[in-house]
Design an enzyme around this catalytic site. Structure first.
Site, PDB file in Angstrom:
ATOM      1  N   ARG A   1     -22.080  -1.372   2.418  1.00 59.80           N
ATOM      2  CA  ARG A   1     -21.451  -2.695   2.545  1.00 59.80           C
ATOM      3  C   ARG A   1     -21.688  -3.291   3.941  1.00 59.80           C
ATOM      4  O   ARG A   1     -21.579  -2.607   4.945  1.00 59.80           O
ATOM      5  CB  ARG A   1     -19.951  -2.566   2.284  1.00 59.80           C
ATOM      6  CG  ARG A   1     -19.213  -3.892   2.406  1.00 59.80           C
ATOM      7  CD  ARG A   1     -17.897  -3.853   1.704  1.00 59.80           C
ATOM      8  NE  ARG A   1     -16.916  -2.959   2.326  1.00 59.80           N
ATOM      9  CZ  ARG A   1     -15.682  -2.793   1.855  1.00 59.80           C
ATOM     10  NH1 ARG A   1     -15.302  -3.426   0.764  1.00 59.80           N
ATOM     11  NH2 ARG A   1     -14.858  -1.968   2.460  1.00 59.80           N
TER      12      ARG A   1
ATOM     13  N   ARG B   1      -9.542   6.866   5.262  1.00 62.21           N
ATOM     14  CA  ARG B   1      -8.981   5.788   4.433  1.00 62.21           C
ATOM     15  C   ARG B   1      -8.761   6.260   2.991  1.00 62.21           C
ATOM     16  O   ARG B   1      -7.768   5.904   2.356  1.00 62.21           O
ATOM     17  CB  ARG B   1      -9.926   4.575   4.435  1.00 62.21           C
ATOM     18  CG  ARG B   1      -9.934   3.858   5.764  1.00 62.21           C
ATOM     19  CD  ARG B   1     -11.049   2.830   5.830  1.00 62.21           C
ATOM     20  NE  ARG B   1     -10.842   1.716   4.927  1.00 62.21           N
ATOM     21  CZ  ARG B   1     -11.822   0.897   4.532  1.00 62.21           C
ATOM     22  NH1 ARG B   1     -13.051   1.090   4.929  1.00 62.21           N
ATOM     23  NH2 ARG B   1     -11.548  -0.102   3.739  1.00 62.21           N
TER      24      ARG B   1
ATOM     25  N   ARG C   1     -18.558  -3.019   8.861  1.00 62.32           N
ATOM     26  CA  ARG C   1     -17.204  -2.972   9.419  1.00 62.32           C
ATOM     27  C   ARG C   1     -17.010  -1.613  10.086  1.00 62.32           C
ATOM     28  O   ARG C   1     -17.447  -0.602   9.543  1.00 62.32           O
ATOM     29  CB  ARG C   1     -16.175  -3.112   8.277  1.00 62.32           C
ATOM     30  CG  ARG C   1     -15.908  -4.525   7.879  1.00 62.32           C
ATOM     31  CD  ARG C   1     -15.134  -4.639   6.585  1.00 62.32           C
ATOM     32  NE  ARG C   1     -14.030  -3.711   6.404  1.00 62.32           N
ATOM     33  CZ  ARG C   1     -13.190  -3.760   5.361  1.00 62.32           C
ATOM     34  NH1 ARG C   1     -13.342  -4.683   4.431  1.00 62.32           N
ATOM     35  NH2 ARG C   1     -12.217  -2.895   5.246  1.00 62.32           N
TER      36      ARG C   1
ATOM     37  N   ARG D   1       0.820  -1.205   0.000  1.00 64.25           N
ATOM     38  CA  ARG D   1       0.000   0.000   0.000  1.00 64.25           C
ATOM     39  C   ARG D   1       0.855   1.256   0.000  1.00 64.25           C
ATOM     40  O   ARG D   1       0.325   2.364  -0.057  1.00 64.25           O
ATOM     41  CB  ARG D   1      -0.862   0.016   1.262  1.00 64.25           C
ATOM     42  CG  ARG D   1      -2.331  -0.331   1.017  1.00 64.25           C
ATOM     43  CD  ARG D   1      -3.008  -0.260   2.368  1.00 64.25           C
ATOM     44  NE  ARG D   1      -4.423  -0.140   2.327  1.00 64.25           N
ATOM     45  CZ  ARG D   1      -5.258  -1.173   2.467  1.00 64.25           C
ATOM     46  NH1 ARG D   1      -4.803  -2.389   2.533  1.00 64.25           N
ATOM     47  NH2 ARG D   1      -6.552  -0.953   2.522  1.00 64.25           N
TER      48      ARG D   1
HETATM   49  P1  AMP Z   1      -8.438  -3.605   3.766  1.00 64.38           P
HETATM   50  O1  AMP Z   1      -9.403  -4.689   4.118  1.00 64.38           O
HETATM   51  O2  AMP Z   1      -7.387  -4.035   2.799  1.00 64.38           O
HETATM   52  O3  AMP Z   1      -9.135  -2.328   3.354  1.00 64.38           O
HETATM   53  O4  AMP Z   1      -7.640  -3.275   5.112  1.00 64.38           O
HETATM   54  C1  AMP Z   1      -8.297  -2.779   6.256  1.00 64.38           C
HETATM   55  C2  AMP Z   1      -7.363  -1.861   7.020  1.00 64.38           C
HETATM   56  O5  AMP Z   1      -6.199  -2.595   7.429  1.00 64.38           O
HETATM   57  C3  AMP Z   1      -6.827  -0.699   6.220  1.00 64.38           C
HETATM   58  O6  AMP Z   1      -7.722   0.424   6.226  1.00 64.38           O
HETATM   59  C4  AMP Z   1      -5.525  -0.383   6.965  1.00 64.38           C
HETATM   60  O7  AMP Z   1      -5.787   0.331   8.147  1.00 64.38           O
HETATM   61  C5  AMP Z   1      -5.047  -1.766   7.368  1.00 64.38           C
HETATM   62  N1  AMP Z   1      -4.128  -2.330   6.350  1.00 64.38           N
HETATM   63  C6  AMP Z   1      -4.338  -3.447   5.594  1.00 64.38           C
HETATM   64  N2  AMP Z   1      -3.290  -3.668   4.784  1.00 64.38           N
HETATM   65  C7  AMP Z   1      -2.409  -2.665   5.007  1.00 64.38           C
HETATM   66  C8  AMP Z   1      -1.159  -2.307   4.457  1.00 64.38           C
HETATM   67  N3  AMP Z   1      -0.582  -3.035   3.476  1.00 64.38           N
HETATM   68  N4  AMP Z   1      -0.527  -1.210   4.938  1.00 64.38           N
HETATM   69  C9  AMP Z   1      -1.061  -0.466   5.927  1.00 64.38           C
HETATM   70  N5  AMP Z   1      -2.260  -0.725   6.479  1.00 64.38           N
HETATM   71  C10 AMP Z   1      -2.937  -1.817   6.030  1.00 64.38           C
END
Ligand code: AMP
Length: 251
Positions: free
Chosen positions: A157, A201, A190, A118
């Site tokens: 969602r 985000r 969520r 990310r």
């Molecule tokens: P996601 O389901 O991929 O949207 O991840 C949910 C949350 O987890 C994100 O909003 C971040 O806070 C954290 N997160 C997941 N993957 C990463 C990553 N590669 N780097 C930093 N934070 C992450």
């Protein structure tokens, strides 16, 4: 065909994970896109049809949340607090979490990384991990959708607390309100899908993740795919984009 046995990824290196099938060829792919663009849905479709494991760092953190607070490591507790606020988890923690799960990147079925990398430092760390293992990326698919569509998707969602099935209050409602069609579990929003957190985000995505598009474009790995439409329509587009890069994408 599905290798969706993600125990090793979700629970860490001590957990055993035996892929059910070895697909005819491995795909080492990264899926990029803003929160709510439908990456997780596409990853599940790609995983079931190409046989590569769906490796989501967000899912690892959600699995860690199920562990009672007293048993969490300090790093995981810090990560979960950042997620509650909609912020990114620090590169240090995320890179370490992926490094602990290197076996998943080596898996015969290949991988579909969703939510990692990310940031540029994460992408550089991934390059180093893959190079050390003689592995290479096959492609990076970036899903694209106008911001107002993303906000509508995330706002509606809902996710099953048990089996993680994803619903949408308008586009794909549950048959009984709040009850999962698949397993009967509780279907909830969520905490990081709440409007105030979504804004943070989206900012994190624009600031930290968008620069990755150039990073992978320069390496000739980037495929842009419109995420507009039903999951099967988007899947067909993904297949088309991948077919341009690979001789025989089946499924
Ligand atoms: P996601 O389901 O991929 O949207 O991840 C949910 C949350 O987890 C994100 O909003 C971040 O806070 C954290 N997160 C997941 N993957 C990463 C990553 N590669 N780097 C930093 N934070 C992450």
């Amino acid at each position: 065909m599905s290798n969706d046995n993600r125990t090793g990824w979700l629970e860490g290196p001590q957990a055993l994970c035996v892929p059910r099938t070895t697909p005819p060829r491995r795909y080492n792919l990264i899926l990029l896109g803003a929160p709510g663009v439908g990456k997780g849905t596409q990853a599940a479709l790609l995983s079931s049809r190409l046989g590569s494991c769906h490796l989501s760092t967000g899912d690892v953190f959600r699995a860690a949340k199920a562990v009672e607070p007293a048993k969490r490591t300090p790093a995981i507790s810090r990560a979960l607090r950042a997620i509650e606020r909609g912020e990114l988890v620090s590169d240090e923690i995320v890179i370490e979490l992926v490094r602990e799960r290197l076996a998943c990147l080596r898996c015969d079925g290949g991988f579909l990384l969703d939510g990692f990398p990310r940031t540029i430092p994460q992408a550089e760390a991934l390059d180093a991990m893959l190079a050390a293992d003689g592995l290479a990326l096959d492609g990076v698919v970036c899903y694209d959708l106008p911001i107002e569509r993303i906000v509508a998707r995330i706002g509606g969602r809902r996710v099953c607390e048990e089996c993680k099935a994803v619903f949408h209050v308008e586009a794909q409602p549950t048959a009984r309100e709040g009850v999962c069609n698949r397993c009967g579990g509780l279907v909830v929003q969520r905490t990081d899908d709440r409007p105030e957190t979504v804004r943070v985000r989206m900012e994190a995505y624009t600031r930290s993740t968008l620069p990755l598009l150039d990073y992978y474009r320069r390496r000739g790995l980037l495929c842009m795919v419109s995420a507009d439409g039903e999951p099967e329509t988007v899947y067909a587009r993904t297949q088309h984009a991948l077919a341009a890069s690979f001789a025989n994408v089946s499924g």
